[in-house]
Design an enzyme around this catalytic site. Structure first.
Site, PDB file in Angstrom:
ATOM      1  N   GLY A  35       0.818  -1.206   0.000  1.00  0.00           N
ATOM      2  CA  GLY A  35       0.000   0.000   0.000  1.00  0.00           C
ATOM      3  C   GLY A  35       0.848   1.251   0.000  1.00  0.00           C
ATOM      4  CB  CYS A  36       0.051   4.678   1.101  1.00  0.00           C
ATOM      5  SG  CYS A  36       0.829   6.297   1.270  1.00  0.00           S
ATOM      6  CG  PHE A  37       5.747   5.086  -0.816  1.00  0.00           C
ATOM      7  CD1 PHE A  37       5.145   6.308  -0.556  1.00  0.00           C
ATOM      8  CD2 PHE A  37       6.310   4.900  -2.075  1.00  0.00           C
ATOM      9  CE1 PHE A  37       5.115   7.322  -1.498  1.00  0.00           C
ATOM     10  CE2 PHE A  37       6.281   5.917  -3.031  1.00  0.00           C
ATOM     11  CZ  PHE A  37       5.682   7.130  -2.741  1.00  0.00           C
ATOM     12  CD1 TRP A  38       4.267   9.054   1.668  1.00  0.00           C
ATOM     13  CD2 TRP A  38       2.166   9.726   2.024  1.00  0.00           C
ATOM     14  NE1 TRP A  38       3.982  10.051   0.773  1.00  0.00           N
ATOM     15  CE2 TRP A  38       2.703  10.477   0.960  1.00  0.00           C
ATOM     16  CE3 TRP A  38       0.850   9.973   2.426  1.00  0.00           C
ATOM     17  CZ2 TRP A  38       1.970  11.469   0.300  1.00  0.00           C
ATOM     18  CZ3 TRP A  38       0.118  10.948   1.769  1.00  0.00           C
ATOM     19  CH2 TRP A  38       0.684  11.698   0.718  1.00  0.00           C
ATOM     20  CB  CYS A  39       1.198   3.747   5.969  1.00  0.00           C
ATOM     21  SG  CYS A  39      -0.054   5.020   5.699  1.00  0.00           S
TER      22      CYS A  39
END
Length: 205
Positions: A35-39
């Site tokens: 999923g989102c690499f920020w998380c």
């Protein structure tokens, strides 16, 4: 303060991976997509033995390795993170346990929550056969133990080239803690690591 809703997100009786063959083999890199690499990046930065985490793209070509192209869902890239770690301090088995237990939901096909598209797929990008076997054996162990109610859809893909994302994506969650997406999605995962892996945290946190 931890809440019941945060605690309940970690599956019970989560088994450990047998990563003995890859322990004490120097500084290594494990590339994961969930999923989102920020998380996912935020989850791993706090673990002792993790030297750096880089957000980026992998699975596609160099000309499409940029945020706009990847977000279009028309490339072969996944949003991924490259975790550089000291295998004497933390093993890839622990990194995989965090990956499957906290960092993302490995039963969601080509999505994570409201983020939909193949760029958000669950994948382990292995660099050698030892990493491939470790990931495959761990997935089989999770399935055997019935950890999840739905089948694991994580793919095992050979790592070709990892392209670092644009500078503003790096360490995004820590720099933007009040951003609504970060507050809603990333921070609960960070809190779970701090609770369930408190013995693995960096001492300066």
């Amino acid at each position: 303060m931890m809440t019941d809703s945060v605690l309940s997100l970690l599956p019970g009786d989560f088994p450990d991976a047998d990563d003995g063959a890859l322990r004490n083999t120097g500084v290594r890199t494990l590339v994961l997509a969930g999923g989102c690499f920020w998380c996912t990046e935020a989850v791993y930065r706090q673990l002792d033995g993790v030297q750096q985490v880089i957000s980026g793209y992998t699975g596609g070509s160099e000309d499409t390795a940029n945020y706009k192209a990847v977000c279009s869902g028309t490339t072969d890239h996944a949003e991924a993170i490259a975790i550089e770690y000291d295998s004497a301090l933390i093993g890839p088995g622990t990194l995989l346990k965090v990956f499957f237990g906290i960092a993302h939901d490995p039963t969601q096909l080509n999505r994570q929550g409201n983020d939909c598209g193949r760029q958000y797929r669950s994948a382990v990008f292995y660099q050698d056969d030892a990493e491939r076997r470790l990931a495959a054996d761990y997935i089989a162990l999770l399935e055997q133990n019935g950890v999840f109610r739905a089948p694991i859809v994580t793919t095992l893909e050979p790592l070709t080239v990892f392209y670092p994302a644009e500078d503003y994506h790096q360490n995004y969650a820590a720099i933007n803690p009040n951003q609504p997406y970060i507050a809603a999605v990333a921070q609960p995962k960070v809190a779970k690591v701090q609770h369930f892996f408190k013995h693995r945290l960096k001492k300066d946190l």
